[in-house]
Scaffold this motif. Sequence first.
Motif, PDB file in Angstrom:
ATOM      1  N   GLN A  80       0.957  -7.125   8.228  1.00 48.50           N
ATOM      2  CA  GLN A  80       1.868  -7.665   7.456  1.00 48.50           C
ATOM      3  C   GLN A  80       1.985  -8.086   6.360  1.00 48.50           C
ATOM      4  O   GLN A  80       1.241  -9.396   6.840  1.00 48.50           O
ATOM      5  N   ASN A  81       2.847  -9.036   5.395  1.00 51.62           N
ATOM      6  CA  ASN A  81       2.439  -9.658   4.170  1.00 51.62           C
ATOM      7  C   ASN A  81       3.675 -10.141   4.218  1.00 51.62           C
ATOM      8  O   ASN A  81       4.182  -9.975   4.677  1.00 51.62           O
ATOM      9  N   THR A  82       3.120 -11.199   3.930  1.00 53.01           N
ATOM     10  CA  THR A  82       4.090 -12.619   2.625  1.00 53.01           C
ATOM     11  C   THR A  82       4.494 -12.389   1.514  1.00 53.01           C
ATOM     12  O   THR A  82       2.851 -12.369   0.926  1.00 53.01           O
ATOM     13  N   GLY A 234       1.226  -7.841  -9.007  1.00 49.34           N
ATOM     14  CA  GLY A 234       2.270  -6.788  -8.799  1.00 49.34           C
ATOM     15  C   GLY A 234       2.397  -6.644  -7.675  1.00 49.34           C
ATOM     16  O   GLY A 234       1.981  -7.192  -6.866  1.00 49.34           O
ATOM     17  N   TRP A 235       3.409  -6.181  -7.999  1.00 49.12           N
ATOM     18  CA  TRP A 235       4.480  -6.052  -6.474  1.00 49.12           C
ATOM     19  C   TRP A 235       3.835  -4.975  -5.531  1.00 49.12           C
ATOM     20  O   TRP A 235       3.105  -5.711  -4.059  1.00 49.12           O
ATOM     21  N   HIS A 236       3.132  -3.512  -5.956  1.00 49.12           N
ATOM     22  CA  HIS A 236       3.036  -2.450  -5.772  1.00 49.12           C
ATOM     23  C   HIS A 236       1.074  -2.611  -4.178  1.00 49.12           C
ATOM     24  O   HIS A 236       1.519  -2.242  -3.069  1.00 49.12           O
ATOM     25  N   GLU A 238      -0.366  -5.598  -3.926  1.00 48.43           N
ATOM     26  CA  GLU A 238      -0.281  -6.012  -2.595  1.00 48.43           C
ATOM     27  C   GLU A 238      -0.720  -5.558  -1.648  1.00 48.43           C
ATOM     28  O   GLU A 238      -1.410  -6.058  -0.506  1.00 48.43           O
ATOM     29  N   CYS A 239       0.255  -4.734  -1.492  1.00 46.65           N
ATOM     30  CA  CYS A 239       0.669  -4.430   0.294  1.00 46.65           C
ATOM     31  C   CYS A 239      -0.413  -3.191   0.289  1.00 46.65           C
ATOM     32  O   CYS A 239      -1.913  -3.326   1.258  1.00 46.65           O
ATOM     33  N   THR A 240      -0.777  -2.554  -1.009  1.00 51.29           N
ATOM     34  CA  THR A 240      -1.625  -1.560  -0.673  1.00 51.29           C
ATOM     35  C   THR A 240      -3.382  -2.645  -0.373  1.00 51.29           C
ATOM     36  O   THR A 240      -4.566  -2.073   0.292  1.00 51.29           O
TER      37      THR A 240
HETATM   38 ZN    ZN Z   1       5.371  -3.910   0.560  1.00 52.68          ZN
END
Ligand code: ZN
Length: 414
Positions: A80-82, A234-236, A238-240
Amino acid sequence: MRSWATPSVPSLPGVGAIPTLYDTATGDARPTDVTNGAQLYVCGITPYDATHLGHANTYLAFDTLNRVWRDAGVEVAYAQNTTDVDDPLLERAAATNVDWRELAESQTDLFRSDMQHLRVIPPDHYIAVTDMVSPIGEAVAVLLEAGFAYRVETLDSSAGDDVYFDVDRAARDTSWHLGIESRLDAATMMHFFSERGGDPDRIGKRNELDPLLWRSARDGEPSWPGAAGSGRPGWHIECTVIARDHLTLPLSVQGGGSDLVFPHHEMSAGHATALTGEPFASHYAHAGMVAYQGEKMSKSLGNLVKVSELIASEIDPRAIRLALLSHHYRSDWEWFDDDVYGAIARLSHWAEWAAGAVAGTASTSLLDGLRAALADDLDTPAAVALVETAVQSGATPTTVDVDAVDALLGIPLR
Ligand code: ZN
Ligand code: 5CA
Protein backbone atom coordinates in the motif's frame (compact mmCIF):
# COMPACT_ATOMS: atom_id res chain seq x y z
CA MET A 1 8.08 3.24 6.02
CA ARG A 2 6.80 1.66 9.24
CA SER A 3 3.24 0.32 9.17
CA TRP A 4 1.36 -0.65 12.33
CA ALA A 5 1.08 -3.60 14.72
CA THR A 6 -0.39 -6.85 13.44
CA PRO A 7 -3.54 -7.96 15.30
CA SER A 8 -3.63 -11.50 16.65
CA VAL A 9 -5.54 -13.82 14.30
CA PRO A 10 -6.57 -17.18 15.81
CA SER A 11 -5.97 -20.23 13.65
CA LEU A 12 -9.02 -22.22 12.68
CA PRO A 13 -9.49 -25.94 11.97
CA GLY A 14 -9.40 -26.92 8.28
CA VAL A 15 -9.11 -24.43 5.42
CA GLY A 16 -11.51 -22.08 3.68
CA ALA A 17 -12.08 -21.77 -0.08
CA ILE A 18 -10.23 -19.44 -2.45
CA PRO A 19 -12.56 -16.42 -2.60
CA THR A 20 -14.36 -15.30 -5.70
CA LEU A 21 -14.35 -11.56 -6.22
CA TYR A 22 -16.19 -9.17 -8.50
CA ASP A 23 -13.87 -7.72 -11.17
CA THR A 24 -14.67 -4.22 -12.43
CA ALA A 25 -12.83 -4.95 -15.69
CA THR A 26 -15.01 -7.91 -16.66
CA GLY A 27 -18.19 -7.23 -14.70
CA ASP A 28 -18.30 -10.70 -13.20
CA ALA A 29 -17.24 -12.47 -10.04
CA ARG A 30 -14.71 -15.29 -10.40
CA PRO A 31 -12.04 -16.94 -8.26
CA THR A 32 -9.06 -14.74 -7.48
CA ASP A 33 -5.80 -15.74 -9.14
CA VAL A 34 -3.29 -16.81 -6.50
CA THR A 35 -0.82 -18.62 -8.77
CA ASN A 36 2.06 -16.58 -7.28
CA GLY A 37 0.46 -16.41 -3.85
CA ALA A 38 -1.93 -13.51 -3.41
CA GLN A 39 -0.38 -10.27 -4.67
CA LEU A 40 -2.49 -7.46 -3.22
CA TYR A 41 -2.04 -3.77 -3.88
CA VAL A 42 -4.49 -1.33 -2.30
CA CYS A 43 -4.25 2.39 -2.95
CA GLY A 44 -3.48 4.22 0.30
CA ILE A 45 -4.54 7.59 1.63
CA THR A 46 -3.48 11.05 0.59
CA PRO A 47 -2.58 12.06 4.13
CA TYR A 48 -4.17 15.43 4.70
CA ASP A 49 -7.35 14.58 6.62
CA ALA A 50 -7.51 11.01 7.90
CA THR A 51 -9.18 8.65 8.64
CA HIS A 52 -12.85 8.98 7.83
CA LEU A 53 -15.34 6.10 7.75
CA GLY A 54 -15.23 5.95 3.95
CA HIS A 55 -11.49 5.23 4.05
CA ALA A 56 -12.02 2.74 6.88
CA ASN A 57 -14.76 0.97 4.90
CA THR A 58 -12.46 0.53 1.89
CA TYR A 59 -9.53 -0.80 3.97
CA LEU A 60 -11.84 -3.17 5.87
CA ALA A 61 -13.07 -4.62 2.55
CA PHE A 62 -9.52 -5.54 1.58
CA ASP A 63 -8.71 -6.66 5.12
CA THR A 64 -11.57 -9.14 4.77
CA LEU A 65 -10.09 -10.38 1.50
CA ASN A 66 -6.68 -10.71 3.21
CA ARG A 67 -8.21 -12.72 6.08
CA VAL A 68 -10.15 -15.00 3.72
CA TRP A 69 -7.04 -15.71 1.64
CA ARG A 70 -5.00 -16.51 4.75
CA ASP A 71 -7.74 -18.80 6.02
CA ALA A 72 -7.58 -20.57 2.64
CA GLY A 73 -3.88 -21.24 3.26
CA VAL A 74 -2.76 -18.70 0.65
CA GLU A 75 0.40 -16.70 1.22
CA VAL A 76 -0.45 -13.00 0.90
CA ALA A 77 1.96 -10.25 -0.16
CA TYR A 78 0.34 -6.87 0.43
CA ALA A 79 1.59 -3.40 -0.55
CA GLN A 80 0.00 0.00 0.00
CA ASN A 81 1.20 3.53 -0.74
CA THR A 82 0.70 6.90 0.87
CA THR A 83 0.37 9.77 -1.59
CA ASP A 84 2.47 11.99 0.62
CA VAL A 85 3.18 14.57 -2.10
CA ASP A 86 0.29 15.71 -4.31
CA ASP A 87 -1.67 18.87 -5.15
CA PRO A 88 -4.51 18.50 -2.59
CA LEU A 89 -2.03 17.81 0.23
CA LEU A 90 0.14 20.79 -0.76
CA GLU A 91 -2.94 23.03 -1.02
CA ARG A 92 -4.18 22.00 2.44
CA ALA A 93 -0.71 22.54 3.92
CA ALA A 94 -0.53 26.03 2.39
CA ALA A 95 -4.08 26.91 3.48
CA THR A 96 -3.42 25.87 7.08
CA ASN A 97 0.12 27.20 7.17
CA VAL A 98 1.71 23.86 8.03
CA ASP A 99 4.75 22.31 6.41
CA TRP A 100 3.47 19.72 3.91
CA ARG A 101 5.81 17.05 5.30
CA GLU A 102 4.53 17.59 8.82
CA LEU A 103 0.94 17.46 7.63
CA ALA A 104 1.59 14.18 5.79
CA GLU A 105 3.43 12.69 8.75
CA SER A 106 0.83 13.60 11.34
CA GLN A 107 -2.08 12.32 9.23
CA THR A 108 -0.22 9.12 8.34
CA ASP A 109 0.37 8.58 12.07
CA LEU A 110 -3.31 9.03 12.75
CA PHE A 111 -4.13 6.58 9.96
CA ARG A 112 -1.77 3.96 11.44
CA SER A 113 -3.35 4.34 14.85
CA ASP A 114 -6.87 4.08 13.38
CA MET A 115 -5.98 0.96 11.36
CA GLN A 116 -4.46 -0.62 14.45
CA HIS A 117 -7.56 0.13 16.54
CA LEU A 118 -9.73 -1.38 13.80
CA ARG A 119 -7.52 -4.51 13.80
CA VAL A 120 -6.65 -4.19 10.12
CA ILE A 121 -3.77 -6.52 9.18
CA PRO A 122 -0.99 -4.15 8.03
CA PRO A 123 0.53 -4.30 4.53
CA ASP A 124 3.93 -5.99 4.27
CA HIS A 125 5.15 -2.96 2.34
CA TYR A 126 3.82 0.43 3.42
CA ILE A 127 5.45 2.83 0.99
CA ALA A 128 5.58 6.62 0.87
CA VAL A 129 5.73 8.14 -2.59
CA THR A 130 8.50 10.47 -1.38
CA ASP A 131 10.64 7.36 -0.78
CA MET A 132 10.09 6.19 -4.37
CA VAL A 133 10.69 9.37 -6.38
CA SER A 134 13.87 8.07 -7.95
CA PRO A 135 12.52 4.76 -9.39
CA ILE A 136 9.37 6.61 -10.48
CA GLY A 137 11.53 9.15 -12.34
CA GLU A 138 13.43 6.30 -13.98
CA ALA A 139 10.17 4.66 -15.09
CA VAL A 140 9.07 7.97 -16.64
CA ALA A 141 12.40 8.14 -18.50
CA VAL A 142 11.87 4.58 -19.78
CA LEU A 143 8.39 5.53 -21.04
CA LEU A 144 9.84 8.61 -22.78
CA GLU A 145 12.55 6.55 -24.39
CA ALA A 146 10.03 3.95 -25.61
CA GLY A 147 7.73 6.62 -27.05
CA PHE A 148 4.86 6.02 -24.61
CA ALA A 149 5.43 9.44 -23.06
CA TYR A 150 6.13 12.92 -24.38
CA ARG A 151 7.15 16.31 -23.07
CA VAL A 152 4.81 19.31 -22.90
CA GLU A 153 6.17 22.81 -22.51
CA THR A 154 5.18 24.77 -19.44
CA LEU A 155 4.21 28.43 -19.72
CA ASP A 156 6.33 29.18 -16.67
CA SER A 157 9.76 29.90 -18.16
CA SER A 158 11.55 28.92 -14.94
CA ALA A 159 10.12 25.39 -15.17
CA GLY A 160 11.19 22.55 -17.45
CA ASP A 161 8.77 20.41 -19.47
CA ASP A 162 6.05 18.29 -17.92
CA VAL A 163 5.74 14.70 -19.11
CA TYR A 164 2.46 13.06 -20.22
CA PHE A 165 1.44 9.50 -21.03
CA ASP A 166 0.34 8.91 -24.63
CA VAL A 167 -2.88 6.86 -24.28
CA ASP A 168 -3.30 6.44 -28.05
CA ARG A 169 0.22 5.15 -28.56
CA ALA A 170 -0.23 2.70 -25.67
CA ALA A 171 -3.53 1.51 -27.13
CA ARG A 172 -1.87 0.98 -30.51
CA ASP A 173 1.22 -0.88 -29.33
CA THR A 174 0.21 -2.75 -26.17
CA SER A 175 -2.67 -4.92 -24.99
CA TRP A 176 -3.96 -1.97 -22.87
CA HIS A 177 -6.54 0.56 -24.06
CA LEU A 178 -8.81 3.15 -22.49
CA GLY A 179 -11.85 1.36 -21.10
CA ILE A 180 -10.05 -1.94 -20.51
CA GLU A 181 -10.60 -1.67 -16.76
CA SER A 182 -13.35 0.95 -16.34
CA ARG A 183 -15.57 -0.06 -19.33
CA LEU A 184 -16.78 3.56 -19.39
CA ASP A 185 -17.89 5.52 -22.44
CA ALA A 186 -15.87 8.52 -23.65
CA ALA A 187 -18.16 11.17 -22.13
CA THR A 188 -18.10 9.57 -18.69
CA MET A 189 -14.33 9.20 -18.86
CA MET A 190 -14.02 12.89 -19.67
CA HIS A 191 -16.31 13.79 -16.77
CA PHE A 192 -14.31 11.78 -14.21
CA PHE A 193 -10.96 12.81 -15.67
CA SER A 194 -11.79 16.51 -15.11
CA GLU A 195 -13.31 15.88 -11.69
CA ARG A 196 -10.47 13.72 -10.38
CA GLY A 197 -7.29 15.66 -10.95
CA GLY A 198 -6.99 15.47 -14.77
CA ASP A 199 -6.33 18.46 -17.05
CA PRO A 200 -8.13 17.88 -20.38
CA ASP A 201 -7.56 21.49 -21.50
CA ARG A 202 -3.80 21.51 -21.07
CA ILE A 203 -2.37 22.92 -24.29
CA GLY A 204 0.12 20.69 -26.08
CA LYS A 205 -1.35 17.35 -25.09
CA ARG A 206 -1.95 14.80 -27.84
CA ASN A 207 -5.17 13.44 -26.32
CA GLU A 208 -7.26 15.34 -23.77
CA LEU A 209 -7.23 12.23 -21.58
CA ASP A 210 -3.42 11.84 -21.53
CA PRO A 211 -2.50 11.85 -17.82
CA LEU A 212 0.45 13.59 -16.19
CA LEU A 213 3.45 11.35 -15.50
CA TRP A 214 5.93 13.89 -14.18
CA ARG A 215 5.41 17.52 -13.10
CA SER A 216 8.52 19.60 -13.63
CA ALA A 217 9.83 21.67 -10.71
CA ARG A 218 7.96 24.94 -9.99
CA ASP A 219 8.93 27.67 -7.57
CA GLY A 220 7.48 27.01 -4.14
CA GLU A 221 6.66 23.35 -4.85
CA PRO A 222 8.65 20.34 -3.66
CA SER A 223 10.76 18.70 -6.34
CA TRP A 224 13.52 16.16 -6.71
CA PRO A 225 16.22 15.68 -9.34
CA GLY A 226 15.19 12.83 -11.61
CA ALA A 227 15.87 10.91 -14.79
CA ALA A 228 13.11 12.89 -16.56
CA GLY A 229 14.29 16.25 -15.15
CA SER A 230 13.76 17.93 -11.83
CA GLY A 231 10.17 17.56 -10.62
CA ARG A 232 7.72 15.26 -8.86
CA PRO A 233 5.65 12.20 -9.80
CA GLY A 234 2.20 12.28 -11.34
CA TRP A 235 -0.49 10.38 -9.46
CA HIS A 236 -1.04 7.14 -11.41
CA ILE A 237 2.60 6.23 -12.07
CA GLU A 238 3.34 6.23 -8.32
CA CYS A 239 1.07 3.24 -7.73
CA THR A 240 2.34 1.43 -10.83
CA VAL A 241 5.97 1.66 -9.74
CA ILE A 242 5.33 0.94 -6.04
CA ALA A 243 3.34 -2.17 -6.96
CA ARG A 244 5.89 -3.29 -9.58
CA ASP A 245 8.83 -2.88 -7.20
CA HIS A 246 7.31 -4.58 -4.15
CA LEU A 247 5.04 -7.29 -5.54
CA THR A 248 4.98 -9.83 -8.36
CA LEU A 249 2.99 -8.70 -11.41
CA PRO A 250 0.33 -9.28 -12.52
CA LEU A 251 -1.28 -8.38 -9.21
CA SER A 252 -3.96 -10.74 -7.99
CA VAL A 253 -5.98 -7.70 -7.03
CA GLN A 254 -5.59 -3.96 -7.55
CA GLY A 255 -7.94 -2.45 -4.98
CA GLY A 256 -9.43 0.82 -3.82
CA GLY A 257 -12.69 2.70 -3.57
CA SER A 258 -14.91 3.04 -6.64
CA ASP A 259 -13.81 6.67 -7.10
CA LEU A 260 -10.49 5.21 -8.29
CA VAL A 261 -11.94 3.16 -11.17
CA PHE A 262 -11.24 6.01 -13.60
CA PRO A 263 -8.82 7.52 -14.30
CA HIS A 264 -6.56 6.22 -11.51
CA HIS A 265 -6.69 2.46 -11.90
CA GLU A 266 -7.15 2.57 -15.67
CA MET A 267 -4.06 4.77 -16.10
CA SER A 268 -1.94 2.87 -13.52
CA ALA A 269 -2.72 -0.24 -15.55
CA GLY A 270 -1.77 1.52 -18.79
CA HIS A 271 1.57 2.65 -17.37
CA ALA A 272 2.28 -0.87 -16.10
CA THR A 273 1.51 -2.51 -19.43
CA ALA A 274 3.63 0.03 -21.30
CA LEU A 275 6.52 -0.67 -18.89
CA THR A 276 6.27 -4.45 -18.67
CA GLY A 277 4.29 -5.60 -21.71
CA GLU A 278 1.91 -7.44 -19.36
CA PRO A 279 -1.46 -6.70 -17.77
CA PHE A 280 -1.20 -4.96 -14.40
CA ALA A 281 -3.72 -7.05 -12.46
CA SER A 282 -5.96 -10.09 -12.78
CA HIS A 283 -8.75 -8.43 -10.78
CA TYR A 284 -9.68 -4.78 -10.22
CA ALA A 285 -11.81 -4.61 -7.08
CA HIS A 286 -13.63 -1.55 -5.79
CA ALA A 287 -15.40 -0.73 -2.58
CA GLY A 288 -18.56 1.39 -2.65
CA MET A 289 -18.70 4.98 -1.45
CA VAL A 290 -19.83 5.88 2.04
CA ALA A 291 -21.94 9.05 2.22
CA TYR A 292 -22.75 11.33 5.14
CA GLN A 293 -25.37 14.07 5.27
CA GLY A 294 -26.49 13.17 1.77
CA GLU A 295 -23.11 13.37 0.00
CA LYS A 296 -20.02 11.22 -0.50
CA MET A 297 -17.88 11.52 2.61
CA SER A 298 -14.81 13.42 1.43
CA LYS A 299 -11.94 15.49 2.67
CA SER A 300 -12.64 18.15 0.10
CA LEU A 301 -16.30 18.59 1.17
CA GLY A 302 -15.41 18.21 4.84
CA ASN A 303 -18.47 16.03 5.70
CA LEU A 304 -16.36 13.60 7.66
CA VAL A 305 -16.93 11.18 10.50
CA LYS A 306 -13.45 10.31 11.67
CA VAL A 307 -12.46 7.01 13.21
CA SER A 308 -10.19 8.80 15.70
CA GLU A 309 -13.04 11.03 16.86
CA LEU A 310 -15.36 8.07 17.44
CA ILE A 311 -12.61 6.31 19.37
CA ALA A 312 -11.90 9.49 21.38
CA SER A 313 -15.58 9.52 22.38
CA GLU A 314 -15.04 6.02 23.82
CA ILE A 315 -16.78 4.11 21.07
CA ASP A 316 -15.42 0.56 21.02
CA PRO A 317 -13.50 0.20 17.72
CA ARG A 318 -14.99 -3.30 17.36
CA ALA A 319 -18.42 -1.66 17.09
CA ILE A 320 -17.13 0.61 14.29
CA ARG A 321 -15.83 -2.46 12.52
CA LEU A 322 -19.12 -4.30 12.99
CA ALA A 323 -21.16 -1.31 11.76
CA LEU A 324 -19.08 -1.07 8.58
CA LEU A 325 -18.99 -4.83 7.89
CA SER A 326 -22.79 -4.90 8.12
CA HIS A 327 -22.83 -3.33 4.62
CA HIS A 328 -21.71 -5.16 1.49
CA TYR A 329 -18.34 -3.78 0.43
CA ARG A 330 -19.58 -3.00 -3.09
CA SER A 331 -22.68 -1.07 -2.11
CA ASP A 332 -22.85 2.70 -1.74
CA TRP A 333 -24.50 3.63 1.53
CA GLU A 334 -24.99 6.49 3.94
CA TRP A 335 -23.69 6.62 7.52
CA PHE A 336 -26.10 7.83 10.20
CA ASP A 337 -24.81 8.77 13.64
CA ASP A 338 -27.11 6.21 15.29
CA ASP A 339 -25.58 3.32 13.33
CA VAL A 340 -22.80 2.91 15.81
CA TYR A 341 -25.22 2.53 18.75
CA GLY A 342 -26.95 -0.38 17.03
CA ALA A 343 -23.55 -1.99 16.56
CA ILE A 344 -22.60 -1.41 20.22
CA ALA A 345 -25.79 -3.17 21.38
CA ARG A 346 -25.19 -6.05 18.98
CA LEU A 347 -21.56 -6.38 20.07
CA SER A 348 -22.60 -6.67 23.70
CA HIS A 349 -25.01 -9.55 22.87
CA TRP A 350 -22.27 -11.26 20.92
CA ALA A 351 -19.81 -10.86 23.81
CA GLU A 352 -22.33 -12.39 26.27
CA TRP A 353 -22.82 -15.29 23.90
CA ALA A 354 -19.04 -15.77 23.53
CA ALA A 355 -18.48 -15.70 27.30
CA GLY A 356 -20.38 -18.99 27.57
CA ALA A 357 -18.25 -20.80 24.94
CA VAL A 358 -17.17 -24.37 25.61
CA ALA A 359 -13.90 -25.81 24.33
CA GLY A 360 -14.05 -27.06 20.77
CA THR A 361 -11.46 -28.07 18.19
CA ALA A 362 -13.55 -29.30 15.28
CA SER A 363 -15.07 -27.33 12.44
CA THR A 364 -18.55 -25.99 13.23
CA SER A 365 -21.51 -25.07 11.08
CA LEU A 366 -20.95 -21.39 11.95
CA LEU A 367 -17.34 -21.61 10.75
CA ASP A 368 -18.43 -23.36 7.54
CA GLY A 369 -21.15 -20.77 7.00
CA LEU A 370 -18.82 -17.82 7.54
CA ARG A 371 -16.26 -19.32 5.17
CA ALA A 372 -18.86 -19.85 2.46
CA ALA A 373 -20.36 -16.35 2.82
CA LEU A 374 -17.02 -14.56 2.74
CA ALA A 375 -15.60 -16.64 -0.12
CA ASP A 376 -18.61 -15.48 -2.13
CA ASP A 377 -17.41 -11.97 -3.05
CA LEU A 378 -16.80 -11.04 0.62
CA ASP A 379 -20.42 -11.15 1.70
CA THR A 380 -19.91 -9.67 5.18
CA PRO A 381 -23.62 -8.80 5.73
CA ALA A 382 -24.44 -12.51 5.26
CA ALA A 383 -21.61 -13.40 7.65
CA VAL A 384 -22.86 -10.92 10.27
CA ALA A 385 -26.38 -12.36 9.89
CA LEU A 386 -25.04 -15.90 10.47
CA VAL A 387 -23.38 -14.85 13.73
CA GLU A 388 -26.53 -13.03 14.78
CA THR A 389 -28.62 -16.17 14.11
CA ALA A 390 -26.21 -18.29 16.17
CA VAL A 391 -26.34 -15.76 19.03
CA GLN A 392 -30.15 -15.61 18.90
CA SER A 393 -30.49 -19.41 18.80
CA GLY A 394 -29.59 -19.73 22.46
CA ALA A 395 -27.28 -22.68 21.68
CA THR A 396 -23.94 -22.73 23.51
CA PRO A 397 -21.06 -21.77 21.19
CA THR A 398 -17.70 -23.50 21.00
CA THR A 399 -14.39 -21.66 21.13
CA VAL A 400 -14.07 -22.44 17.40
CA ASP A 401 -17.25 -20.44 16.72
CA VAL A 402 -15.87 -17.51 18.67
CA ASP A 403 -12.42 -17.76 17.06
CA ALA A 404 -14.06 -17.80 13.62
CA VAL A 405 -15.66 -14.41 14.30
CA ASP A 406 -12.27 -13.09 15.40
CA ALA A 407 -10.18 -14.56 12.55
CA LEU A 408 -12.58 -13.89 9.69
CA LEU A 409 -14.44 -10.74 10.75
CA GLY A 410 -11.64 -9.29 12.88
CA ILE A 411 -13.92 -9.00 15.92
CA PRO A 412 -12.47 -10.64 19.06
CA LEU A 413 -15.24 -11.38 21.57
CA ARG A 414 -13.29 -12.83 24.48
ZN1 ZN B 1 -3.27 4.60 -6.06
N1 5CA C 1 -3.96 8.39 -2.43
C1 5CA C 1 -5.02 8.11 -3.34
C2 5CA C 1 -4.95 6.71 -3.90
S1 5CA C 1 -3.39 6.37 -4.64
C3 5CA C 1 -6.39 8.34 -2.71
O1 5CA C 1 -7.37 8.16 -3.38
N2 5CA C 1 -6.38 8.75 -1.43
S2 5CA C 1 -7.70 9.10 -0.59
O2 5CA C 1 -7.23 9.47 0.72
O3 5CA C 1 -8.47 10.07 -1.28
O4 5CA C 1 -8.55 7.81 -0.50
C4 5CA C 1 -8.04 6.64 0.13
C5 5CA C 1 -8.93 5.44 -0.18
O5 5CA C 1 -10.22 5.65 0.41
C6 5CA C 1 -9.18 5.25 -1.67
O6 5CA C 1 -9.20 3.86 -1.96
C7 5CA C 1 -10.55 5.85 -1.89
O7 5CA C 1 -11.21 5.23 -2.96
C8 5CA C 1 -11.22 5.52 -0.57
N3 5CA C 1 -12.31 6.47 -0.24
C9 5CA C 1 -12.27 7.82 -0.23
N4 5CA C 1 -13.47 8.35 0.11
C10 5CA C 1 -14.30 7.29 0.33
C11 5CA C 1 -15.69 7.17 0.70
N5 5CA C 1 -16.45 8.23 0.95
N6 5CA C 1 -16.20 5.92 0.82
C12 5CA C 1 -15.43 4.82 0.59
N7 5CA C 1 -14.11 4.87 0.25
C13 5CA C 1 -13.56 6.09 0.10
